[in-house]
Design a protein around this motif. Structure first.
Motif, PDB file in Angstrom:
ATOM      1  N   GLN A 238     -15.186 -29.752 123.414  1.00 26.47           N
ATOM      2  CA  GLN A 238     -15.698 -29.840 124.780  1.00 26.47           C
ATOM      3  C   GLN A 238     -15.747 -28.461 125.435  1.00 26.47           C
ATOM      4  O   GLN A 238     -16.757 -28.079 126.053  1.00 26.47           O
ATOM      5  CB  GLN A 238     -14.810 -30.758 125.622  1.00 26.47           C
ATOM      6  N   GLN A 239     -14.664 -27.726 125.310  1.00 25.16           N
ATOM      7  CA  GLN A 239     -14.578 -26.410 125.944  1.00 25.16           C
ATOM      8  C   GLN A 239     -15.563 -25.426 125.321  1.00 25.16           C
ATOM      9  O   GLN A 239     -16.172 -24.613 126.020  1.00 25.16           O
ATOM     10  CB  GLN A 239     -13.143 -25.868 125.833  1.00 25.16           C
ATOM     11  N   LEU A 240     -15.726 -25.502 123.993  1.00 27.40           N
ATOM     12  CA  LEU A 240     -16.683 -24.623 123.333  1.00 27.40           C
ATOM     13  C   LEU A 240     -18.101 -24.933 123.804  1.00 27.40           C
ATOM     14  O   LEU A 240     -18.906 -24.025 124.044  1.00 27.40           O
ATOM     15  CB  LEU A 240     -16.579 -24.796 121.808  1.00 27.40           C
ATOM     16  N   TRP A 241     -18.423 -26.220 123.922  1.00 29.40           N
ATOM     17  CA  TRP A 241     -19.747 -26.648 124.419  1.00 29.40           C
ATOM     18  C   TRP A 241     -19.988 -26.066 125.812  1.00 29.40           C
ATOM     19  O   TRP A 241     -21.064 -25.498 126.070  1.00 29.40           O
ATOM     20  CB  TRP A 241     -19.800 -28.168 124.439  1.00 29.40           C
ATOM     21  N   LEU A 242     -19.008 -26.204 126.698  1.00 27.49           N
ATOM     22  CA  LEU A 242     -19.158 -25.689 128.064  1.00 27.49           C
ATOM     23  C   LEU A 242     -19.341 -24.175 128.064  1.00 27.49           C
ATOM     24  O   LEU A 242     -20.157 -23.632 128.821  1.00 27.49           O
ATOM     25  CB  LEU A 242     -17.953 -26.072 128.910  1.00 27.49           C
ATOM     26  N   LYS A 243     -18.580 -23.498 127.233  1.00 28.10           N
ATOM     27  CA  LYS A 243     -18.697 -22.047 127.155  1.00 28.10           C
ATOM     28  C   LYS A 243     -20.088 -21.642 126.660  1.00 28.10           C
ATOM     29  O   LYS A 243     -20.741 -20.764 127.246  1.00 28.10           O
ATOM     30  CB  LYS A 243     -17.626 -21.498 126.214  1.00 28.10           C
ATOM     31  N   LYS A 244     -20.554 -22.306 125.621  1.00 28.09           N
ATOM     32  CA  LYS A 244     -21.861 -21.977 125.061  1.00 28.09           C
ATOM     33  C   LYS A 244     -22.999 -22.334 126.027  1.00 28.09           C
ATOM     34  O   LYS A 244     -24.056 -21.689 126.025  1.00 28.09           O
ATOM     35  CB  LYS A 244     -22.078 -22.711 123.732  1.00 28.09           C
ATOM     36  N   SER A 245     -22.787 -23.366 126.855  1.00 27.05           N
ATOM     37  CA  SER A 245     -23.842 -23.787 127.788  1.00 27.05           C
ATOM     38  C   SER A 245     -24.145 -22.719 128.833  1.00 27.05           C
ATOM     39  O   SER A 245     -25.175 -22.771 129.508  1.00 27.05           O
ATOM     40  CB  SER A 245     -23.457 -25.092 128.479  1.00 27.05           C
ATOM     41  N   GLY A 246     -23.238 -21.746 128.971  1.00 30.72           N
ATOM     42  CA  GLY A 246     -23.473 -20.643 129.901  1.00 30.72           C
ATOM     43  C   GLY A 246     -24.320 -19.536 129.318  1.00 30.72           C
ATOM     44  O   GLY A 246     -24.779 -18.650 130.046  1.00 30.72           O
ATOM     45  N   ASN A 247     -24.552 -19.584 127.999  1.00 30.22           N
ATOM     46  CA  ASN A 247     -25.397 -18.568 127.354  1.00 30.22           C
ATOM     47  C   ASN A 247     -26.860 -18.799 127.707  1.00 30.22           C
ATOM     48  O   ASN A 247     -27.328 -19.940 127.759  1.00 30.22           O
ATOM     49  CB  ASN A 247     -25.239 -18.620 125.828  1.00 30.22           C
ATOM     50  N   THR A 248     -27.575 -17.727 127.922  1.00 27.56           N
ATOM     51  CA  THR A 248     -28.980 -17.831 128.321  1.00 27.56           C
ATOM     52  C   THR A 248     -29.800 -18.644 127.333  1.00 27.56           C
ATOM     53  O   THR A 248     -30.591 -19.507 127.728  1.00 27.56           O
ATOM     54  CB  THR A 248     -29.597 -16.423 128.451  1.00 27.56           C
ATOM     55  N   GLU A 249     -29.605 -18.414 126.036  1.00 24.09           N
ATOM     56  CA  GLU A 249     -30.429 -19.091 125.041  1.00 24.09           C
ATOM     57  C   GLU A 249     -30.063 -20.556 124.849  1.00 24.09           C
ATOM     58  O   GLU A 249     -30.817 -21.317 124.255  1.00 24.09           O
ATOM     59  CB  GLU A 249     -30.341 -18.353 123.704  1.00 24.09           C
ATOM     60  N   LEU A 250     -28.898 -20.970 125.382  1.00 25.69           N
ATOM     61  CA  LEU A 250     -28.453 -22.358 125.207  1.00 25.69           C
ATOM     62  C   LEU A 250     -28.405 -23.157 126.500  1.00 25.69           C
ATOM     63  O   LEU A 250     -28.253 -24.379 126.469  1.00 25.69           O
ATOM     64  CB  LEU A 250     -27.067 -22.374 124.558  1.00 25.69           C
ATOM     65  N   SER A 251     -28.528 -22.489 127.633  1.00 31.60           N
ATOM     66  CA  SER A 251     -28.365 -23.180 128.919  1.00 31.60           C
ATOM     67  C   SER A 251     -29.384 -24.302 129.120  1.00 31.60           C
ATOM     68  O   SER A 251     -29.098 -25.290 129.803  1.00 31.60           O
ATOM     69  CB  SER A 251     -28.459 -22.177 130.070  1.00 31.60           C
ATOM     70  N   GLY A 252     -30.565 -24.164 128.521  1.00 32.67           N
ATOM     71  CA  GLY A 252     -31.584 -25.202 128.666  1.00 32.67           C
ATOM     72  C   GLY A 252     -31.401 -26.372 127.730  1.00 32.67           C
ATOM     73  O   GLY A 252     -32.116 -27.377 127.838  1.00 32.67           O
ATOM     74  N   PHE A 253     -30.418 -26.271 126.836  1.00 30.71           N
ATOM     75  CA  PHE A 253     -30.224 -27.304 125.817  1.00 30.71           C
ATOM     76  C   PHE A 253     -28.908 -28.069 125.957  1.00 30.71           C
ATOM     77  O   PHE A 253     -28.857 -29.267 125.692  1.00 30.71           O
ATOM     78  CB  PHE A 253     -30.285 -26.690 124.420  1.00 30.71           C
ATOM     79  N   LEU A 254     -27.826 -27.397 126.338  1.00 28.30           N
ATOM     80  CA  LEU A 254     -26.509 -28.035 126.379  1.00 28.30           C
ATOM     81  C   LEU A 254     -26.196 -28.526 127.783  1.00 28.30           C
ATOM     82  O   LEU A 254     -25.927 -27.732 128.688  1.00 28.30           O
ATOM     83  CB  LEU A 254     -25.425 -27.053 125.910  1.00 28.30           C
ATOM     84  N   ASP A 255     -26.230 -29.840 127.967  1.00 24.46           N
ATOM     85  CA  ASP A 255     -25.956 -30.436 129.276  1.00 24.46           C
ATOM     86  C   ASP A 255     -24.464 -30.335 129.586  1.00 24.46           C
ATOM     87  O   ASP A 255     -23.623 -30.649 128.737  1.00 24.46           O
ATOM     88  CB  ASP A 255     -26.392 -31.906 129.275  1.00 24.46           C
ATOM     89  N   LYS A 256     -24.132 -29.895 130.791  1.00 29.88           N
ATOM     90  CA  LYS A 256     -22.731 -29.693 131.165  1.00 29.88           C
ATOM     91  C   LYS A 256     -22.022 -30.972 131.584  1.00 29.88           C
ATOM     92  O   LYS A 256     -20.794 -30.982 131.747  1.00 29.88           O
ATOM     93  CB  LYS A 256     -22.648 -28.661 132.287  1.00 29.88           C
ATOM     94  N   ASN A 257     -22.767 -32.040 131.777  1.00 27.11           N
ATOM     95  CA  ASN A 257     -22.168 -33.311 132.197  1.00 27.11           C
ATOM     96  C   ASN A 257     -21.923 -34.185 130.969  1.00 27.11           C
ATOM     97  O   ASN A 257     -22.861 -34.620 130.300  1.00 27.11           O
ATOM     98  CB  ASN A 257     -23.097 -34.034 133.172  1.00 27.11           C
ATOM     99  N   PHE A 258     -20.671 -34.439 130.671  1.00 28.69           N
ATOM    100  CA  PHE A 258     -20.327 -35.246 129.504  1.00 28.69           C
ATOM    101  C   PHE A 258     -20.459 -36.729 129.826  1.00 28.69           C
ATOM    102  O   PHE A 258     -20.263 -37.165 130.963  1.00 28.69           O
ATOM    103  CB  PHE A 258     -18.908 -34.929 129.039  1.00 28.69           C
ATOM    104  N   ILE A 259     -20.770 -37.518 128.806  1.00 25.86           N
ATOM    105  CA  ILE A 259     -21.101 -38.933 128.986  1.00 25.86           C
ATOM    106  C   ILE A 259     -20.306 -39.789 128.018  1.00 25.86           C
ATOM    107  O   ILE A 259     -20.130 -39.423 126.850  1.00 25.86           O
ATOM    108  CB  ILE A 259     -22.620 -39.158 128.759  1.00 25.86           C
ATOM    109  N   HIS A 260     -19.833 -40.935 128.498  1.00 21.41           N
ATOM    110  CA  HIS A 260     -19.198 -41.926 127.630  1.00 21.41           C
ATOM    111  C   HIS A 260     -20.240 -42.956 127.221  1.00 21.41           C
ATOM    112  O   HIS A 260     -21.025 -43.432 128.046  1.00 21.41           O
ATOM    113  CB  HIS A 260     -18.042 -42.630 128.342  1.00 21.41           C
ATOM    114  N   ILE A 261     -20.261 -43.300 125.943  1.00 20.09           N
ATOM    115  CA  ILE A 261     -21.206 -44.287 125.424  1.00 20.09           C
ATOM    116  C   ILE A 261     -20.429 -45.524 124.989  1.00 20.09           C
ATOM    117  O   ILE A 261     -19.466 -45.430 124.223  1.00 20.09           O
ATOM    118  CB  ILE A 261     -22.003 -43.726 124.228  1.00 20.09           C
ATOM    119  N   ASP A 262     -20.849 -46.677 125.478  1.00 22.60           N
ATOM    120  CA  ASP A 262     -20.210 -47.937 125.107  1.00 22.60           C
ATOM    121  C   ASP A 262     -20.466 -48.249 123.634  1.00 22.60           C
ATOM    122  O   ASP A 262     -21.388 -47.734 123.010  1.00 22.60           O
ATOM    123  CB  ASP A 262     -20.742 -49.078 125.970  1.00 22.60           C
ATOM    124  N   VAL A 263     -19.647 -49.110 123.093  1.00 25.57           N
ATOM    125  CA  VAL A 263     -19.712 -49.647 121.730  1.00 25.57           C
ATOM    126  C   VAL A 263     -19.106 -48.691 120.702  1.00 25.57           C
ATOM    127  O   VAL A 263     -18.311 -49.104 119.860  1.00 25.57           O
ATOM    128  CB  VAL A 263     -21.158 -50.029 121.304  1.00 25.57           C
TER     129      VAL A 263
END
Length: 347
Positions: free
Chosen positions: A99-124
Motif C-alpha cells: 500500500q505504501q509503495l503504491w502511494l509513494k509511486k503514485s506521486g511520480n509524474t509518469e505514474l500519477s495518471g495511472f495509480l489511484d490513491k483511493n483504495f477500495i474493498h471488493i466484496d466476495v
C-alpha cells in the motif's frame, strides 16, 4: 491476376491492427489466416499501463493507451461495435508495505495518471489490505474483436483462409500465386520460425495457460481483479483466470503444473468453490529487450516483419502498426528500440 497493395500473413493483433491502418488509408490488401487460434486470440485482452509486480510503467505507456482508444473508436465506425470493456484493474495488496509503495509511486509524474490513491474493498474476494485501482486500464473484448474484424475482412474480400506457402512467394516479381502485391507483412508470432525470410529474428516462445471457471459466488462485472493473475467475467457464467508464464515447458499440450498454479493462485483470494470449465494455452512471441521487432528484409525491400509483441500484444500491436505503415509509405524511420536493425544478424 489480382493486384493488391499489401499481403498480410497472420491474423493476430499485429496483423489486425496493421490491417486497420490500411483500411484507414484506403490501401488494398488480403490477409492469410490458417484458422488456428493464435496466442492473441486466447489472450486475456488486458489493457494495462502499469507493471503490477513493481508498480512501474513502461516505454510510451500513455501514448499507447491514448492511441489504442483512438484506434478502437475508428474501428467502431466500420464494424458498428465497441470492443473496449470498461472494467479497470484492481490490484489486491499483499500487505501494508505494498500500500505504501503504491502511494509513494503514485506521486511520480509518469505514474500519477495511472495509480489511484483511493483504495477500495471488493466484496466476495479476500482483500484484507484493500485494492489499488489502475486508472485508464480496461479490457478488450477479445472474442468480439477477432470475430468482428475477421468477419468484416471476409465480407469485403480481404480474408483468405489458408496457410501461406512460402514456396510460391516470388519477392523479385512481387507475386504470390495469382496475386501481384507491393508489400508483404509477416505477422506470424512464433510461426515466424518456419519463415525462410525472417526465421533468424530473435523471438522466443513464452507459454501461457489460462483457465475458465464457474464461480459459486459471482464477482463484480465492472472490475478486473489482479493478484498473481487476472480474474474477470467472460459471459455465459464463466470467468477468465490467468495467465501463466513459462519459457521452458514448450510442448504443445496442457501442463498440469500450470493448471495447478492457477488453481492455487485463485484459491488464495477466492474463498468459495469453483469449477474449471476450460483450459487454454498459447505461445507469446517475446524478445529479450521486451520491444517488438519491426523492419524490412535486407535483400527484398518489399518484405517486412512485425513481431515480438509479447505480453502487451494489444498496446504494442496497435501503436506500432502506425509506425510500420509510416515507415513503408512515408519513409519515416522506425524507433531504433523496435527496429529489426538493432540485431546484428539481419539477413
Amino acid at each position: 491476376m489480382r493486384n493488391v497493395d499489401y499481403i498480410i500473413v497472420g491474423d493476430g493483433y499485429a496483423g489486425l491492427f496493421f490491417a486497420h491502418q490500411l483500411i484507414k488509408n484506403n490501401k488494398s490488401f488480403v490477409m492469410y489466416s490458417e484458422g488456428k487460434k493464435s496466442a492473441s486470440q486466447v489472450s486475456a485482452g488486458i489493457i494495462n499501463p502499469v507493471v503490477l509486480k513493481k508498480f512501474t510503467t513502461f516505454w510510451k505507456a500513455q501514448e499507447q493507451i491514448d492511441f489504442l482508444k483512438e484506434t478502437l473508436d475508428e474501428i467502431k465506425l466500420y464494424t458498428d461495435k465497441d470492443f473496449l470493456v470498461n472494467a479497470p484493474i484492481h490490484r489486491i495488496f499483499h500487505n501494508e508495505n505494498e500500500q505504501q509503495l503504491w502511494l509513494k509511486k503514485s506521486g511520480n509524474t509518469e505514474l500519477s495518471g495511472f495509480l489511484d490513491k483511493n483504495f477500495i474493498h471488493i466484496d466476495v474476494v479476500k482483500n484484507d489490505f484493500l485494492t489499488g485501482k489502475v486508472n485508464q486500464s480496461a479490457r478488450l473484448d477479445v472474442n468480439g474483436f477477432f470475430m468482428g474484424l475477421l468477419s468484416y475482412f471476409e465480407k469485403n474480400d480481404h480474408l483468405i483462409k489458408e496457410k501461406f506457402d512460402y514456396r510460391q512467394l516470388d519477392p523479385s516479381g512481387s507475386t504470390y500465386k495469382d496475386i501481384h502485391f507491393k508489400n508483404v507483412i509477416f505477422c506470424e508470432g512464433m510461426g515466424v520460425k518456419d519463415n525462410p525470410y525472417f526465421s533468424h529474428i530473435e523471438v522466443n516462445p513464452n507459454k501461457g495457460h489460462h483457465i475458465k471457471v464457474k464461480l459459486s459466488e459471482p464477482i463484480p462485472e465492472t472490475r478486473t481483479i489482479k493478484k498473481k493473475h487476472f480474474l474477470f467475467p467472460t459471459g455465459n457464467g464463466l470467468y477468465f483466470y490467468g495467465g501463466t508464464y513459462d519459457r521452458d515447458q514448450l510442448h504443445h499440450h496442457i501442463d498440469q503444473s500450470a493448471v495447478d498454479q492457477l488453481i492455487n493462485g485463485l484459491s488464495e483470494f477466492y474463498p468459495y468453490d469453483f469449477e474449471i470449465a476450460e483450459v487454454h494455452f498459447g505461445f507469446r512471441p517475446t524478445v529479450k529487450d521486451r520491444r517488438p521487432i519491426i523492419g524490412r528484409h535486407n535483400a527484398f525491400g518489399n518484405l517486412y516483419v512485425f513481431n515480438g509483441l509479447g505480453a502487451r500484444g494489444i498496446l504494442n500491436g496497435c501503436y506500432f502498426s502506425r509506425d510500420l505503415y509510416r515507415f513503408i509509405e512515408e519513409e519515416i524511420p522506425l524507433h531504433t528500440e523496435v527496429s529489426l536493425n538493432r540485431f546484428s544478424n539481419k539477413p
